[in-house]
Motif scaffolding. Structure first.
Motif, PDB file in Angstrom:
ATOM      1  N   GLU A 157       0.837  -1.142  -0.019  1.00  0.00           N
ATOM      2  CA  GLU A 157       0.222  -0.032  -0.046  1.00  0.00           C
ATOM      3  C   GLU A 157       0.762   1.275  -0.064  1.00  0.00           C
ATOM      4  O   GLU A 157       0.651   2.417  -0.637  1.00  0.00           O
ATOM      5  N   ARG A 158       2.080   1.170   0.726  1.00  0.00           N
ATOM      6  CA  ARG A 158       2.843   2.322   0.878  1.00  0.00           C
ATOM      7  C   ARG A 158       3.782   2.490  -0.807  1.00  0.00           C
ATOM      8  O   ARG A 158       3.802   3.641  -1.195  1.00  0.00           O
ATOM      9  N   GLN A 159       3.926   1.304  -1.394  1.00  0.00           N
ATOM     10  CA  GLN A 159       4.399   1.392  -2.704  1.00  0.00           C
ATOM     11  C   GLN A 159       3.490   2.373  -3.462  1.00  0.00           C
ATOM     12  O   GLN A 159       3.804   3.060  -4.412  1.00  0.00           O
ATOM     13  N   VAL A 160       2.141   1.578  -3.572  1.00  0.00           N
ATOM     14  CA  VAL A 160       0.958   2.662  -4.587  1.00  0.00           C
ATOM     15  C   VAL A 160       1.042   3.948  -4.100  1.00  0.00           C
ATOM     16  O   VAL A 160       0.927   4.646  -5.043  1.00  0.00           O
ATOM     17  N   LEU A 161       1.009   3.998  -2.944  1.00  0.00           N
ATOM     18  CA  LEU A 161       0.844   5.675  -2.360  1.00  0.00           C
ATOM     19  C   LEU A 161       2.180   6.428  -2.921  1.00  0.00           C
ATOM     20  O   LEU A 161       2.190   7.616  -3.513  1.00  0.00           O
ATOM     21  N   ALA A 162       3.439   5.930  -3.124  1.00  0.00           N
ATOM     22  CA  ALA A 162       4.591   6.488  -3.442  1.00  0.00           C
ATOM     23  C   ALA A 162       4.243   6.675  -5.112  1.00  0.00           C
ATOM     24  O   ALA A 162       4.692   7.949  -5.473  1.00  0.00           O
ATOM     25  N   LEU A 163       3.624   5.754  -5.695  1.00  0.00           N
ATOM     26  CA  LEU A 163       3.526   6.136  -7.301  1.00  0.00           C
ATOM     27  C   LEU A 163       2.350   6.880  -7.427  1.00  0.00           C
ATOM     28  O   LEU A 163       2.570   7.603  -8.404  1.00  0.00           O
ATOM     29  N   VAL A 164       1.441   6.887  -6.607  1.00  0.00           N
ATOM     30  CA  VAL A 164       0.171   8.029  -6.823  1.00  0.00           C
ATOM     31  C   VAL A 164       1.039   9.406  -6.338  1.00  0.00           C
ATOM     32  O   VAL A 164       0.723  10.283  -7.321  1.00  0.00           O
ATOM     33  N   ALA A 165       1.752   9.506  -5.511  1.00  0.00           N
ATOM     34  CA  ALA A 165       2.492  10.985  -5.348  1.00  0.00           C
ATOM     35  C   ALA A 165       3.397  11.349  -6.237  1.00  0.00           C
ATOM     36  O   ALA A 165       3.564  12.525  -6.664  1.00  0.00           O
ATOM     37  N   ALA A 166       3.960  10.371  -7.126  1.00  0.00           N
ATOM     38  CA  ALA A 166       4.805  10.527  -8.172  1.00  0.00           C
ATOM     39  C   ALA A 166       3.993  10.938  -9.552  1.00  0.00           C
ATOM     40  O   ALA A 166       4.525  11.170 -10.527  1.00  0.00           O
ATOM     41  N   GLY A 167       2.730  10.808  -9.241  1.00  0.00           N
ATOM     42  CA  GLY A 167       1.581  11.304 -10.662  1.00  0.00           C
ATOM     43  C   GLY A 167       1.305  10.155 -11.483  1.00  0.00           C
ATOM     44  O   GLY A 167       0.779  10.667 -12.502  1.00  0.00           O
ATOM     45  N   GLU A 168       1.692   9.170 -11.057  1.00  0.00           N
ATOM     46  CA  GLU A 168       1.225   7.993 -11.951  1.00  0.00           C
ATOM     47  C   GLU A 168       0.000   7.642 -11.952  1.00  0.00           C
ATOM     48  O   GLU A 168      -0.751   7.665 -11.058  1.00  0.00           O
ATOM     49  N   ARG A 169      -0.672   7.180 -13.065  1.00  0.00           N
ATOM     50  CA  ARG A 169      -1.945   6.740 -13.290  1.00  0.00           C
ATOM     51  C   ARG A 169      -2.077   4.988 -12.843  1.00  0.00           C
ATOM     52  O   ARG A 169      -1.170   4.666 -12.469  1.00  0.00           O
ATOM     53  N   ASP A 170      -3.362   4.792 -12.633  1.00  0.00           N
ATOM     54  CA  ASP A 170      -3.669   3.467 -12.157  1.00  0.00           C
ATOM     55  C   ASP A 170      -2.696   2.451 -12.948  1.00  0.00           C
ATOM     56  O   ASP A 170      -2.258   1.442 -12.739  1.00  0.00           O
ATOM     57  N   GLN A 171      -3.114   2.735 -14.481  1.00  0.00           N
ATOM     58  CA  GLN A 171      -2.077   1.614 -15.410  1.00  0.00           C
ATOM     59  C   GLN A 171      -0.705   1.798 -15.243  1.00  0.00           C
ATOM     60  O   GLN A 171      -0.139   0.440 -15.400  1.00  0.00           O
ATOM     61  N   ASP A 172      -0.288   2.712 -14.923  1.00  0.00           N
ATOM     62  CA  ASP A 172       1.228   3.105 -14.884  1.00  0.00           C
ATOM     63  C   ASP A 172       1.639   2.233 -13.371  1.00  0.00           C
ATOM     64  O   ASP A 172       2.677   1.646 -13.437  1.00  0.00           O
ATOM     65  N   ILE A 173       0.852   2.448 -12.593  1.00  0.00           N
ATOM     66  CA  ILE A 173       1.095   1.783 -11.212  1.00  0.00           C
ATOM     67  C   ILE A 173       1.171   0.227 -11.476  1.00  0.00           C
ATOM     68  O   ILE A 173       2.047  -0.537 -11.111  1.00  0.00           O
ATOM     69  N   ALA A 174       0.156  -0.244 -12.182  1.00  0.00           N
ATOM     70  CA  ALA A 174      -0.054  -1.748 -12.264  1.00  0.00           C
ATOM     71  C   ALA A 174       1.022  -2.117 -13.169  1.00  0.00           C
ATOM     72  O   ALA A 174       1.613  -3.300 -12.818  1.00  0.00           O
ATOM     73  N   ASP A 175       1.545  -1.512 -14.084  1.00  0.00           N
ATOM     74  CA  ASP A 175       2.895  -1.902 -14.728  1.00  0.00           C
ATOM     75  C   ASP A 175       4.159  -1.747 -14.193  1.00  0.00           C
ATOM     76  O   ASP A 175       4.858  -2.976 -14.166  1.00  0.00           O
ATOM     77  N   GLU A 176       4.327  -0.702 -13.275  1.00  0.00           N
ATOM     78  CA  GLU A 176       5.398  -0.532 -12.248  1.00  0.00           C
ATOM     79  C   GLU A 176       5.423  -1.872 -11.348  1.00  0.00           C
ATOM     80  O   GLU A 176       6.753  -2.401 -11.154  1.00  0.00           O
ATOM     81  N   MET A 177       4.251  -2.177 -10.746  1.00  0.00           N
ATOM     82  CA  MET A 177       4.350  -3.228  -9.794  1.00  0.00           C
ATOM     83  C   MET A 177       3.867  -4.581 -10.137  1.00  0.00           C
ATOM     84  O   MET A 177       4.046  -5.492  -9.473  1.00  0.00           O
ATOM     85  N   GLU A 178       3.692  -4.611 -11.383  1.00  0.00           N
ATOM     86  CA  GLU A 178       3.355  -6.107 -12.198  1.00  0.00           C
ATOM     87  C   GLU A 178       2.232  -6.625 -11.618  1.00  0.00           C
ATOM     88  O   GLU A 178       2.272  -7.911 -11.166  1.00  0.00           O
TER      89      GLU A 178
END
Length: 215
Positions: A157-178
């Motif tokens: 959940e903290r990793q998701v928050l970090a990517l949200v804070a970086a401005g990533e979209r849901d799809q970008d977060i999904a790709d980054e976290m596989e």
């Protein structure tokens, strides 16, 4: 902009299902020379049928028949009005729920006539008003919930928050976290439930404040 009636008076409506309190409240508002009393109703549905002009200040009880609680606030706000909740219920969840739904003010039914008139005038002038004692209750509750929740976030959940804070979209977060987009949204739902924060900007601010953005 606040709604002004004849001679610049603020227009006020009432939604209250208790007949005696409704009549007393309407009388107090009608007797104020700077206010114009509009629709007086026992439910949101009945009030909506009277087609009050937008930006009316609406004094609203929470525990109504039909549409009630935060949903009642949301419904009236969606009509374009400014809501002042006057309720016999003053639990933190009620206060925070109403404010989160768009209420401009909140008072207990223990408030006297002058307090209600002051709140109506404040909201009519374009500001917000919550009695100091209720504001303290709500802030203490929100702070406790926030502090408890931030300690309870999982690593993912903290990793998701970090990517949200970086401005990533849901799809970008999904790709980054596989992971799937659906899983990302499930994480976000859990984060929102734990923190009480709904907007992405609020989550971003929390991530930055707590140092999650650097994960």
């Amino acid at each position: 902009m606040p709604m002004s009636g004849p001679r610049g008076r603020t227009r006020v409506g009432v939604i209250e299902d208790h007949p005696l309190y409704r009549a007393a409240l309407a009388r107090v508002l009608a007797n104020a020379v700077d206010l114009e009393l509009g629709a007086v109703a026992e439910s949101v549905e009945q009030f909506a049928a009277q087609h009050e002009p937008a930006s009316t200040v609406v004094v609203l009880d929470l525990k109504l028949s039909g549409i009630a609680d935060a949903a009642a606030v949301s419904e009236v706000v969606a009509m374009g009005h400014h809501v002042l909740v006057v309720s016999g219920y003053a639990a933190p969840a009620d206060i925070l729920g109403a404010i989160g739904a768009g209420a401009r003010g909140y008072l207990s039914k223990h408030a006297d006539a002058e307090d209600i008139l002051h709140a109506v005038r404040t909201i009519g002038a374009g500001d917000s008003y919550i009695s100091p004692e209720l504001a303290g209750v709500a802030l203490d509750s929100a702070r406790h919930r926030y502090e408890s929740a931030r300690l309870d976030l999982s690593v993912r959940e903290r990793q998701v928050l970090a990517l949200v804070a970086a401005g990533e979209r849901d799809q970008d977060i999904a790709d980054e976290m596989e992971i799937s987009v659906r899983t990302v949204r499930s994480y976000l739902d859990r984060i929102r439930d734990k923190t009480g924060l709904r907007r992405r900007t609020e989550l971003t601010r929390m991530a930055i404040e707590e140092g999650f953005a650097s994960l």
